[in-house]
Design an enzyme around this catalytic site. Structure first.
Site, short mmCIF file in Angstrom:
data_model
loop_
_atom_site.label_atom_id
_atom_site.label_comp_id
_atom_site.label_asym_id
_atom_site.label_seq_id
_atom_site.Cartn_x
_atom_site.Cartn_y
_atom_site.Cartn_z
N ASN A 19 75.71 45.94 48.09
CA ASN A 19 74.28 45.85 47.95
C ASN A 19 73.90 46.68 46.57
OD1 ASN A 19 71.53 45.30 47.57
ND2 ASN A 19 70.95 46.45 49.50
N TRP A 20 73.71 46.06 45.58
CA TRP A 20 73.33 46.73 44.27
C TRP A 20 71.80 46.96 43.95
CZ3 TRP A 20 77.17 43.95 40.12
CH2 TRP A 20 78.35 44.03 40.41
N LYS A 21 71.08 46.42 44.97
CA LYS A 21 69.64 46.48 45.09
C LYS A 21 69.25 45.97 43.55
CE LYS A 21 70.10 50.10 48.51
NZ LYS A 21 69.23 50.77 49.49
N HIS A 106 66.59 42.58 54.68
CA HIS A 106 66.92 44.09 54.03
C HIS A 106 65.70 44.83 54.41
CE1 HIS A 106 68.09 47.54 51.91
NE2 HIS A 106 69.21 47.35 52.11
N GLU A 108 64.53 47.25 53.10
CA GLU A 108 63.44 47.35 51.91
C GLU A 108 62.59 46.36 51.66
OE1 GLU A 108 66.56 48.36 49.00
OE2 GLU A 108 66.82 50.17 50.11
N GLU A 178 71.43 47.99 60.20
CA GLU A 178 71.04 49.23 59.25
C GLU A 178 69.75 49.92 59.76
OE1 GLU A 178 72.75 48.18 55.28
OE2 GLU A 178 70.79 47.52 55.31
N GLY A 184 70.07 55.09 52.28
CA GLY A 184 69.91 55.93 51.07
C GLY A 184 69.35 57.35 51.43
N SER A 221 74.05 54.86 54.32
CA SER A 221 74.87 55.95 53.86
C SER A 221 76.39 55.91 54.18
CB SER A 221 74.11 57.10 54.44
OG SER A 221 72.89 57.38 54.05
C1 PEP Z 1 71.74 49.36 51.88
O1 PEP Z 1 71.30 49.08 50.99
O2 PEP Z 1 71.89 48.14 52.51
C2 PEP Z 1 72.36 50.44 52.28
C3 PEP Z 1 72.82 50.61 53.31
O3 PEP Z 1 72.02 51.70 51.25
P1 PEP Z 1 72.89 52.99 51.33
O4 PEP Z 1 74.36 52.82 51.45
O5 PEP Z 1 72.70 53.58 49.80
O6 PEP Z 1 72.33 53.64 52.42
#
Ligand code: PEP
Length: 261
Positions: A19-21, A106, A108, A178, A184, A221
Protein backbone atom coordinates in the site's frame (compact mmCIF):
# COMPACT_ATOMS: atom_id res chain seq x y z
CA UNK A 1 2.44 -26.70 10.36
CA UNK A 2 4.98 -25.77 7.67
CA UNK A 3 4.12 -23.39 4.87
CA UNK A 4 4.37 -26.23 2.40
CA UNK A 5 1.81 -28.24 4.38
CA UNK A 6 -0.48 -25.23 4.75
CA UNK A 7 -0.32 -24.37 1.07
CA UNK A 8 -0.96 -28.01 0.28
CA UNK A 9 -4.17 -27.73 2.29
CA UNK A 10 -5.34 -24.36 1.03
CA UNK A 11 -3.90 -24.40 -2.52
CA UNK A 12 -3.36 -20.68 -2.07
CA UNK A 13 -0.12 -18.72 -2.48
CA UNK A 14 0.89 -16.10 0.06
CA UNK A 15 -0.11 -12.54 -0.83
CA UNK A 16 2.34 -9.67 -0.38
CA UNK A 17 0.36 -6.45 -0.77
CA UNK A 18 2.04 -3.03 -1.04
CA UNK A 19 0.00 0.00 0.00
CA UNK A 20 1.84 3.07 -1.25
CA UNK A 21 -0.71 5.46 0.28
CA UNK A 22 -0.11 9.03 -1.03
CA UNK A 23 3.38 8.27 -2.36
CA UNK A 24 4.80 7.64 -5.86
CA UNK A 25 3.19 9.73 -8.60
CA UNK A 26 3.42 8.41 -12.19
CA UNK A 27 7.16 9.08 -12.72
CA UNK A 28 8.25 7.63 -9.36
CA UNK A 29 5.87 4.68 -9.81
CA UNK A 30 7.35 3.90 -13.24
CA UNK A 31 10.89 3.90 -11.92
CA UNK A 32 9.86 1.76 -8.91
CA UNK A 33 8.26 -0.76 -11.29
CA UNK A 34 11.31 -0.93 -13.52
CA UNK A 35 13.71 -1.52 -10.63
CA UNK A 36 11.39 -4.02 -8.90
CA UNK A 37 10.94 -6.04 -12.10
CA UNK A 38 14.71 -6.18 -12.54
CA UNK A 39 15.07 -7.55 -9.01
CA UNK A 40 12.32 -10.19 -8.92
CA UNK A 41 10.94 -13.08 -10.94
CA UNK A 42 7.52 -14.73 -10.67
CA UNK A 43 7.40 -17.40 -7.96
CA UNK A 44 4.54 -19.91 -7.66
CA UNK A 45 4.33 -19.59 -3.88
CA UNK A 46 3.48 -15.90 -3.84
CA UNK A 47 1.23 -13.28 -5.35
CA UNK A 48 2.29 -9.61 -5.42
CA UNK A 49 -0.36 -6.90 -5.08
CA UNK A 50 0.38 -3.19 -5.57
CA UNK A 51 -1.86 -0.33 -4.50
CA UNK A 52 -0.45 2.86 -6.06
CA UNK A 53 -2.29 6.21 -5.85
CA UNK A 54 -5.09 6.43 -8.46
CA UNK A 55 -3.04 8.66 -10.80
CA UNK A 56 -0.30 5.99 -11.00
CA UNK A 57 -2.57 2.97 -11.52
CA UNK A 58 -2.29 2.87 -15.32
CA UNK A 59 1.48 3.33 -15.29
CA UNK A 60 2.01 0.49 -12.81
CA UNK A 61 -0.41 -1.90 -14.47
CA UNK A 62 1.21 -1.24 -17.88
CA UNK A 63 4.71 -1.77 -16.45
CA UNK A 64 3.69 -5.01 -14.72
CA UNK A 65 1.60 -6.45 -17.58
CA UNK A 66 4.10 -9.23 -18.35
CA UNK A 67 3.98 -10.51 -14.76
CA UNK A 68 1.22 -13.06 -14.08
CA UNK A 69 2.12 -13.00 -10.36
CA UNK A 70 1.24 -9.29 -10.02
CA UNK A 71 -2.17 -7.76 -9.37
CA UNK A 72 -2.55 -3.98 -9.33
CA UNK A 73 -5.25 -2.31 -7.27
CA UNK A 74 -6.90 0.95 -6.28
CA UNK A 75 -6.66 2.35 -2.75
CA UNK A 76 -10.26 3.51 -2.68
CA UNK A 77 -13.35 3.79 -4.90
CA UNK A 78 -16.89 5.13 -4.76
CA UNK A 79 -19.69 2.57 -4.86
CA UNK A 80 -21.55 4.40 -7.65
CA UNK A 81 -20.40 3.78 -11.24
CA UNK A 82 -20.57 7.47 -12.26
CA UNK A 83 -22.15 10.78 -11.43
CA UNK A 84 -21.77 14.03 -9.51
CA UNK A 85 -19.21 12.91 -6.89
CA UNK A 86 -16.38 15.43 -7.26
CA UNK A 87 -13.00 14.02 -6.31
CA UNK A 88 -14.09 10.38 -6.32
CA UNK A 89 -13.11 7.57 -8.70
CA UNK A 90 -15.45 4.76 -9.73
CA UNK A 91 -14.90 1.02 -10.01
CA UNK A 92 -15.23 0.97 -13.85
CA UNK A 93 -12.62 3.77 -14.01
CA UNK A 94 -10.03 1.96 -11.91
CA UNK A 95 -10.78 -1.27 -13.77
CA UNK A 96 -10.11 0.52 -17.08
CA UNK A 97 -6.80 1.76 -15.62
CA UNK A 98 -5.78 -1.84 -14.87
CA UNK A 99 -7.04 -2.54 -11.33
CA UNK A 100 -8.10 -6.08 -10.48
CA UNK A 101 -8.42 -5.49 -6.75
CA UNK A 102 -9.55 -2.60 -4.53
CA UNK A 103 -8.46 -1.75 -1.00
CA UNK A 104 -11.62 -1.02 0.97
CA UNK A 105 -11.95 0.48 4.44
CA UNK A 106 -8.27 1.10 5.18
CA UNK A 107 -7.99 2.53 8.69
CA UNK A 108 -6.85 5.88 7.25
CA UNK A 109 -10.07 6.02 5.22
CA UNK A 110 -12.11 5.11 8.30
CA UNK A 111 -10.35 7.32 10.85
CA UNK A 112 -9.12 10.31 8.81
CA UNK A 113 -11.98 10.51 6.31
CA UNK A 114 -14.85 9.19 8.39
CA UNK A 115 -15.81 6.10 6.38
CA UNK A 116 -18.37 4.07 8.28
CA UNK A 117 -18.67 0.28 8.56
CA UNK A 118 -21.80 0.60 6.41
CA UNK A 119 -20.01 2.52 3.62
CA UNK A 120 -17.10 0.06 3.68
CA UNK A 121 -19.51 -2.86 3.21
CA UNK A 122 -21.31 -1.01 0.42
CA UNK A 123 -18.02 -0.47 -1.40
CA UNK A 124 -16.97 -4.11 -0.97
CA UNK A 125 -20.28 -5.34 -2.36
CA UNK A 126 -20.02 -2.96 -5.34
CA UNK A 127 -16.45 -4.09 -6.09
CA UNK A 128 -17.60 -7.73 -6.10
CA UNK A 129 -20.61 -6.97 -8.33
CA UNK A 130 -18.22 -5.35 -10.83
CA UNK A 131 -16.10 -8.53 -10.93
CA UNK A 132 -13.09 -7.17 -9.02
CA UNK A 133 -11.72 -8.35 -5.68
CA UNK A 134 -12.12 -6.27 -2.52
CA UNK A 135 -9.34 -6.34 0.10
CA UNK A 136 -11.33 -5.22 3.13
CA UNK A 137 -9.42 -3.83 6.12
CA UNK A 138 -10.58 -4.32 9.72
CA UNK A 139 -8.93 -3.50 13.01
CA UNK A 140 -9.21 -2.00 16.45
CA UNK A 141 -7.61 1.14 17.89
CA UNK A 142 -5.21 1.06 20.84
CA UNK A 143 -7.91 2.33 23.21
CA UNK A 144 -10.27 -0.39 22.01
CA UNK A 145 -7.63 -3.12 22.49
CA UNK A 146 -6.63 -1.83 25.92
CA UNK A 147 -10.23 -1.75 27.08
CA UNK A 148 -10.75 -5.37 25.96
CA UNK A 149 -13.04 -4.45 23.05
CA UNK A 150 -11.07 -5.95 20.14
CA UNK A 151 -13.57 -8.75 19.56
CA UNK A 152 -16.53 -6.40 19.80
CA UNK A 153 -14.99 -4.01 17.22
CA UNK A 154 -14.09 -6.78 14.77
CA UNK A 155 -17.62 -8.22 14.98
CA UNK A 156 -19.14 -4.75 14.55
CA UNK A 157 -17.01 -4.13 11.43
CA UNK A 158 -17.84 -7.57 10.00
CA UNK A 159 -21.61 -7.32 10.52
CA UNK A 160 -22.53 -5.01 7.59
CA UNK A 161 -20.18 -6.98 5.33
CA UNK A 162 -22.00 -10.19 6.25
CA UNK A 163 -25.30 -8.48 5.54
CA UNK A 164 -24.31 -7.01 2.16
CA UNK A 165 -22.04 -9.67 0.68
CA UNK A 166 -23.77 -12.97 -0.16
CA UNK A 167 -22.06 -16.04 1.39
CA UNK A 168 -20.99 -17.46 -1.99
CA UNK A 169 -19.19 -14.20 -2.91
CA UNK A 170 -16.79 -14.40 0.05
CA UNK A 171 -14.47 -16.70 -1.92
CA UNK A 172 -13.42 -13.61 -3.93
CA UNK A 173 -13.13 -11.30 -0.94
CA UNK A 174 -9.90 -10.97 1.05
CA UNK A 175 -9.72 -9.49 4.56
CA UNK A 176 -6.76 -7.58 6.00
CA UNK A 177 -6.59 -7.52 9.78
CA UNK A 178 -4.80 -4.25 10.51
CA UNK A 179 -4.80 -3.14 14.15
CA UNK A 180 -4.82 0.67 13.98
CA UNK A 181 -2.17 0.94 16.72
CA UNK A 182 0.25 -1.06 14.55
CA UNK A 183 -0.09 0.94 11.32
CA UNK A 184 2.93 3.12 10.64
CA UNK A 185 4.01 2.95 14.30
CA UNK A 186 6.85 0.42 14.12
CA UNK A 187 4.94 -1.71 16.66
CA UNK A 188 3.56 -4.85 14.98
CA UNK A 189 1.06 -7.25 16.51
CA UNK A 190 2.72 -10.45 17.71
CA UNK A 191 2.14 -13.49 15.49
CA UNK A 192 -0.06 -14.92 18.29
CA UNK A 193 -2.18 -11.76 18.56
CA UNK A 194 -2.65 -11.60 14.80
CA UNK A 195 -3.46 -15.33 14.55
CA UNK A 196 -6.06 -15.03 17.32
CA UNK A 197 -7.98 -12.29 15.50
CA UNK A 198 -7.71 -14.14 12.17
CA UNK A 199 -9.31 -17.15 13.83
CA UNK A 200 -12.05 -14.98 15.32
CA UNK A 201 -12.84 -13.61 11.84
CA UNK A 202 -12.90 -17.09 10.27
CA UNK A 203 -15.06 -18.47 13.07
CA UNK A 204 -17.51 -15.56 12.79
CA UNK A 205 -17.98 -15.71 9.04
CA UNK A 206 -18.12 -19.53 9.08
CA UNK A 207 -20.90 -19.44 11.68
CA UNK A 208 -22.84 -17.14 9.35
CA UNK A 209 -22.78 -19.63 6.50
CA UNK A 210 -19.74 -18.47 4.50
CA UNK A 211 -18.30 -21.65 2.96
CA UNK A 212 -14.58 -22.48 2.76
CA UNK A 213 -11.65 -20.67 4.29
CA UNK A 214 -11.63 -16.90 3.92
CA UNK A 215 -8.21 -15.42 3.03
CA UNK A 216 -6.86 -13.03 5.67
CA UNK A 217 -3.72 -10.88 5.49
CA UNK A 218 -2.08 -9.18 8.45
CA UNK A 219 -0.98 -5.54 8.22
CA UNK A 220 0.72 -3.14 10.63
CA UNK A 221 4.46 -2.36 10.73
CA UNK A 222 5.46 -5.48 8.79
CA UNK A 223 9.10 -5.34 7.77
CA UNK A 224 11.97 -7.60 6.71
CA UNK A 225 12.73 -8.27 10.36
CA UNK A 226 9.32 -9.62 11.40
CA UNK A 227 7.72 -11.01 8.23
CA UNK A 228 9.13 -14.53 8.59
CA UNK A 229 7.77 -14.95 12.13
CA UNK A 230 4.37 -13.57 11.09
CA UNK A 231 4.04 -15.74 7.98
CA UNK A 232 5.15 -18.81 9.90
CA UNK A 233 1.62 -18.76 11.38
CA UNK A 234 -0.76 -20.81 9.22
CA UNK A 235 -3.63 -18.45 10.12
CA UNK A 236 -2.01 -15.71 7.98
CA UNK A 237 -2.36 -15.81 4.18
CA UNK A 238 -0.05 -12.88 3.56
CA UNK A 239 0.77 -9.33 4.58
CA UNK A 240 -0.38 -5.80 3.74
CA UNK A 241 2.52 -3.39 4.01
CA UNK A 242 2.80 0.39 3.89
CA UNK A 243 6.16 1.96 4.82
CA UNK A 244 8.32 -1.05 4.00
CA UNK A 245 6.85 -1.31 0.49
CA UNK A 246 7.95 2.11 -0.74
CA UNK A 247 11.51 1.30 -1.73
CA UNK A 248 11.87 -1.20 -4.60
CA UNK A 249 15.03 -2.84 -3.23
CA UNK A 250 13.58 -3.23 0.26
CA UNK A 251 10.26 -4.52 -1.07
CA UNK A 252 11.97 -7.00 -3.38
CA UNK A 253 13.90 -8.30 -0.38
CA UNK A 254 10.78 -8.53 1.80
CA UNK A 255 8.72 -10.46 -0.75
CA UNK A 256 11.57 -12.99 -0.91
CA UNK A 257 11.13 -13.71 2.81
CA UNK A 258 8.48 -15.77 4.53
CA UNK A 259 7.22 -17.76 1.58
CA UNK A 260 9.62 -20.63 2.13
CA UNK A 261 9.87 -20.50 5.90
C1 PEP B 1 -0.86 0.03 5.74
O1 PEP B 1 -0.73 1.09 5.18
O2 PEP B 1 -1.82 -0.69 5.50
C2 PEP B 1 0.17 -0.39 6.70
C3 PEP B 1 0.04 -1.54 7.31
O3 PEP B 1 1.22 0.48 6.91
P1 PEP B 1 2.60 0.15 7.66
O4 PEP B 1 3.13 -1.13 7.07
O5 PEP B 1 3.49 1.31 7.37
O6 PEP B 1 2.30 -0.02 9.12
Amino acid sequence: MTHEARRGLTMRPLIYAANWKMNHGPAAAASFAKRFLDLTAPAPERSLWFFPPAVSLAVVSQAMRSRPDVLVGAQNVHWEAKGAFTGEVSIPMVHEAGAGVVLVGHSERRHLFGETDEQVARKAAAVLRAGLKPLVCLGETLAERESGRTEHVILRQLEPLLEKVPAEEWARLVIAYEPVWAIGTGKNATPDDAAQVHELIRFTVGRRGVPGRVSILYGGSVNAGNVIALLARPELDGVLVGGASLDPDGWAELVGLGAGS
